[in-house]
Design a protein around this motif. Structure first.
Motif, PDB file in Angstrom:
ATOM      1  N   PHE A   1      64.645 -55.298 -79.719  1.00  0.00           N
ATOM      2  CA  PHE A   1      63.773 -54.125 -79.736  1.00  0.00           C
ATOM      3  C   PHE A   1      62.312 -54.558 -79.670  1.00  0.00           C
ATOM      4  CE2 PHE A   1      61.228 -50.881 -81.849  1.00  0.00           C
ATOM      5  CZ  PHE A   1      61.650 -49.723 -81.211  1.00  0.00           C
ATOM      6  N   VAL A   2      61.985 -55.630 -80.408  1.00  0.00           N
ATOM      7  CA  VAL A   2      60.605 -56.127 -80.436  1.00  0.00           C
ATOM      8  C   VAL A   2      60.169 -56.588 -79.050  1.00  0.00           C
ATOM      9  CG1 VAL A   2      59.131 -57.995 -81.310  1.00  0.00           C
ATOM     10  CG2 VAL A   2      60.615 -56.721 -82.887  1.00  0.00           C
ATOM     11  N   THR A   3      61.026 -57.292 -78.342  1.00  0.00           N
ATOM     12  CA  THR A   3      60.637 -57.844 -77.042  1.00  0.00           C
ATOM     13  C   THR A   3      60.764 -56.835 -75.901  1.00  0.00           C
ATOM     14  OG1 THR A   3      62.884 -58.712 -76.725  1.00  0.00           O
ATOM     15  CG2 THR A   3      61.246 -60.189 -77.719  1.00  0.00           C
ATOM     16  N   GLN A   4      61.660 -55.842 -76.045  1.00  0.00           N
ATOM     17  CA  GLN A   4      61.898 -54.911 -74.951  1.00  0.00           C
ATOM     18  C   GLN A   4      61.176 -53.572 -75.111  1.00  0.00           C
ATOM     19  OE1 GLN A   4      66.169 -54.497 -74.562  1.00  0.00           O
ATOM     20  NE2 GLN A   4      66.493 -56.713 -74.538  1.00  0.00           N
ATOM     21  N   HIS A   5      61.185 -53.031 -76.296  1.00  0.00           N
ATOM     22  CA  HIS A   5      60.638 -51.687 -76.500  1.00  0.00           C
ATOM     23  C   HIS A   5      59.330 -51.685 -77.294  1.00  0.00           C
ATOM     24  CE1 HIS A   5      64.420 -50.157 -74.944  1.00  0.00           C
ATOM     25  NE2 HIS A   5      65.078 -50.867 -75.863  1.00  0.00           N
ATOM     26  N   ALA A   6      59.070 -52.748 -78.011  1.00  0.00           N
ATOM     27  CA  ALA A   6      57.863 -52.790 -78.846  1.00  0.00           C
ATOM     28  C   ALA A   6      56.990 -53.984 -78.507  1.00  0.00           C
ATOM     29  CB  ALA A   6      58.262 -52.836 -80.320  1.00  0.00           C
ATOM     30  N   ALA A   7      57.118 -54.461 -77.263  1.00  0.00           N
ATOM     31  CA  ALA A   7      56.342 -55.637 -76.861  1.00  0.00           C
ATOM     32  C   ALA A   7      54.845 -55.356 -76.819  1.00  0.00           C
ATOM     33  CB  ALA A   7      56.820 -56.126 -75.493  1.00  0.00           C
TER      34      ALA A   7
ATOM     35  N   PRO B   1      57.033 -61.959 -92.448  1.00  0.00           N
ATOM     36  CA  PRO B   1      57.398 -60.672 -91.829  1.00  0.00           C
ATOM     37  C   PRO B   1      57.422 -60.737 -90.305  1.00  0.00           C
ATOM     38  CG  PRO B   1      55.826 -60.339 -93.603  1.00  0.00           C
ATOM     39  CD  PRO B   1      55.886 -61.805 -93.364  1.00  0.00           C
ATOM     40  N   ILE B   2      56.480 -61.461 -89.719  1.00  0.00           N
ATOM     41  CA  ILE B   2      56.453 -61.597 -88.264  1.00  0.00           C
ATOM     42  C   ILE B   2      57.667 -62.375 -87.779  1.00  0.00           C
ATOM     43  CG2 ILE B   2      55.164 -62.553 -86.306  1.00  0.00           C
ATOM     44  CD1 ILE B   2      52.611 -62.021 -87.875  1.00  0.00           C
ATOM     45  N   ARG B   3      58.020 -63.434 -88.499  1.00  0.00           N
ATOM     46  CA  ARG B   3      59.204 -64.209 -88.130  1.00  0.00           C
ATOM     47  C   ARG B   3      60.446 -63.333 -88.182  1.00  0.00           C
ATOM     48  NH1 ARG B   3      63.591 -66.311 -89.641  1.00  0.00           N
ATOM     49  NH2 ARG B   3      63.430 -65.277 -91.661  1.00  0.00           N
ATOM     50  N   PHE B   4      60.547 -62.478 -89.197  1.00  0.00           N
ATOM     51  CA  PHE B   4      61.678 -61.570 -89.310  1.00  0.00           C
ATOM     52  C   PHE B   4      61.765 -60.660 -88.081  1.00  0.00           C
ATOM     53  CE2 PHE B   4      62.721 -57.137 -90.496  1.00  0.00           C
ATOM     54  CZ  PHE B   4      64.094 -57.275 -90.654  1.00  0.00           C
ATOM     55  N   LEU B   5      60.654 -60.079 -87.676  1.00  0.00           N
ATOM     56  CA  LEU B   5      60.652 -59.181 -86.525  1.00  0.00           C
ATOM     57  C   LEU B   5      61.102 -59.903 -85.253  1.00  0.00           C
ATOM     58  CD1 LEU B   5      57.315 -57.238 -87.108  1.00  0.00           C
ATOM     59  CD2 LEU B   5      59.638 -56.367 -87.448  1.00  0.00           C
ATOM     60  N   GLN B   6      60.719 -61.134 -85.140  1.00  0.00           N
ATOM     61  CA  GLN B   6      60.977 -61.876 -83.902  1.00  0.00           C
ATOM     62  C   GLN B   6      62.362 -62.511 -83.852  1.00  0.00           C
ATOM     63  OE1 GLN B   6      57.671 -64.606 -83.934  1.00  0.00           O
ATOM     64  NE2 GLN B   6      56.278 -63.151 -82.941  1.00  0.00           N
ATOM     65  N   THR B   7      63.047 -62.621 -84.968  1.00  0.00           N
ATOM     66  CA  THR B   7      64.321 -63.364 -84.998  1.00  0.00           C
ATOM     67  C   THR B   7      65.514 -62.569 -85.510  1.00  0.00           C
ATOM     68  OG1 THR B   7      63.900 -64.250 -87.221  1.00  0.00           O
ATOM     69  CG2 THR B   7      63.077 -65.534 -85.339  1.00  0.00           C
ATOM     70  N   SER B   8      65.296 -61.453 -86.173  1.00  0.00           N
ATOM     71  CA  SER B   8      66.412 -60.736 -86.800  1.00  0.00           C
ATOM     72  C   SER B   8      67.349 -60.130 -85.761  1.00  0.00           C
ATOM     73  CB  SER B   8      65.888 -59.628 -87.710  1.00  0.00           C
ATOM     74  OG  SER B   8      66.970 -58.875 -88.237  1.00  0.00           O
ATOM     75  N   THR B   9      68.641 -60.290 -85.990  1.00  0.00           N
ATOM     76  CA  THR B   9      69.655 -59.685 -85.117  1.00  0.00           C
ATOM     77  C   THR B   9      70.253 -58.416 -85.737  1.00  0.00           C
ATOM     78  OG1 THR B   9      71.369 -61.102 -86.081  1.00  0.00           O
ATOM     79  CG2 THR B   9      70.255 -61.909 -84.088  1.00  0.00           C
ATOM     80  N   SER B  10      69.718 -57.973 -86.856  1.00  0.00           N
ATOM     81  CA  SER B  10      70.221 -56.746 -87.488  1.00  0.00           C
ATOM     82  C   SER B  10      69.957 -55.551 -86.578  1.00  0.00           C
ATOM     83  CB  SER B  10      69.520 -56.518 -88.833  1.00  0.00           C
ATOM     84  OG  SER B  10      69.795 -57.564 -89.735  1.00  0.00           O
TER      85      SER B  10
END
Length: 322
Positions: A297-303, A257-266
């Motif tokens: 979103f993970v790196t910019q808004h949910a970091a 799940p963590i990998r998905f959050l960090q790599t998904s382009t959806s």
């Protein structure tokens, strides 16, 4: 008589049963039995000896049914005319009926044995191709060859009824067991935790303390996890929208799940398309567009959201993940 058990085909007659049980010492009868040559055997011991398969892979009901079809008298099956016993009609458990713990355990063993025999998706894919071009006379043969039988259906129905809320049990137990391990000295739970499924307006997060808010996603990912990806994204956005100043944490089971959050382009908007209108409106009001790739979103808004692996604090989850 021919029948299929967990995908394997067997051919047995009454003389074979008598010959394989002749001289064998019966184990103590607990509940269900079959009478062979004047001796009562525990029904699962008997079928295990006759077929040479582990008794954990079938239920007492299934064993009684096969012996009844061969004409043997068994427990809970009335003796018919001419000494022959007719099999009971297979039907799902009646609504509200309850089977014993032993029978439920046997049903679970039957279901697990079927699922471990071959990957279920592979089994279904193969059966779908095999069913093309067949008629009513050959459909039962193909279906039973794939291991899909009345016994399997009955077992699955029993398991679903008895353990249908197992995900809720896991969710509640994970949070309860994790609390002593994750709470910091002096940290206090400030709101009633949400141990059951879903959140409500009075309990917007699974866990709220004077220092943190947290959501827990305990599902074990195994491929084809679109529904899990959607709910995980919803929890991520829900945490990102909080403005209380408390530390947000997203607890998941395993690294996938963590990998998905960090790599998904959806796009986040697509992943939120089946969530509540309220959450989608809050997301759009804050971020303005549905097109943000999840990893951005993970790196910019949910970091500021901390990703945590439940397996790091609960070894039981780590063991289940393999």
């Amino acid at each position: 008589m021919r029948f299929t058990l967990n995908g394997d085909q067997f051919e047995v007659d009454a003389n074979t049963v008598i010959g394989r049980l002749l001289g064998r010492e019966p184990e103590p009868v607990q509940v269900h039995w079959v009478e062979v040559g004047g001796v009562r055997f525990p029904v699962k011991q008997a079928l295990e000896a006759v077929l040479g398969v582990n008794r954990a892979t079938f239920t007492s009901h299934m064993a009684r049914l096969q012996f009844a079809r061969l004409g043997f008298v068994t427990s809970n099956v009335p003796d018919r005319a001419h000494g022959r016993v007719e099999p009971r009609q297979q039907r799902p458990p009646a609504p509200g009926s309850v089977v014993g713990i032993e029978e439920a355990g046997e049903a679970f063993a039957t279901l697990v044995a079927f699922l471990r025999h071959a990957p279920f998706t592979t089994c279904v894919d193969h059966l779908e191709h095999e069913l093309v071009g067949i008629d009513s006379s050959t459909a039962p043969v193909v279906t039973r060859a794939a291991g899909l039988s009345d016994e399997l259906l009955e077992a699955a129905l029993i398991v679903r009824r008895d353990v249908g809320r197992v995900s809720d049990v896991i969710h509640a137990t994970v949070i309860a067991l994790a609390l002593p391990k994750i709470l910091e000295p002096g940290e206090v739970i400030t709101n009633r935790p949400s141990l059951g499924p879903g959140n409500d307006k009075t309990r917007p997060f699974d866990l709220e303390t004077d220092r943190r808010i947290a959501e827990f996603k305990v599902a074990l990912w195994s491929g084809g996890d679109m529904a899990r990806k959607r709910t995980l994204t919803a929890d991520l956005v829900h945490l990102a929208l909080d403005q209380s100043g408390r530390r947000p944490e997203l607890w998941v089971a395993g690294a996938e799940p963590i990998r998905f959050l960090q790599t998904s382009t959806s796009p986040v908007g697509d992943l939120l398309s089946r969530t509540s209108r309220h959450l989608r409106a809050r997301y759009h009001d804050r971020y303005g567009t549905d097109a943000i790739p999840l990893r951005d979103f993970v790196t910019q808004h949910a970091a500021h959201i901390h990703h945590r692996n439940i397996a790091d604090v609960l070894p039981t989850v780590s063991t289940a993940l393999g």
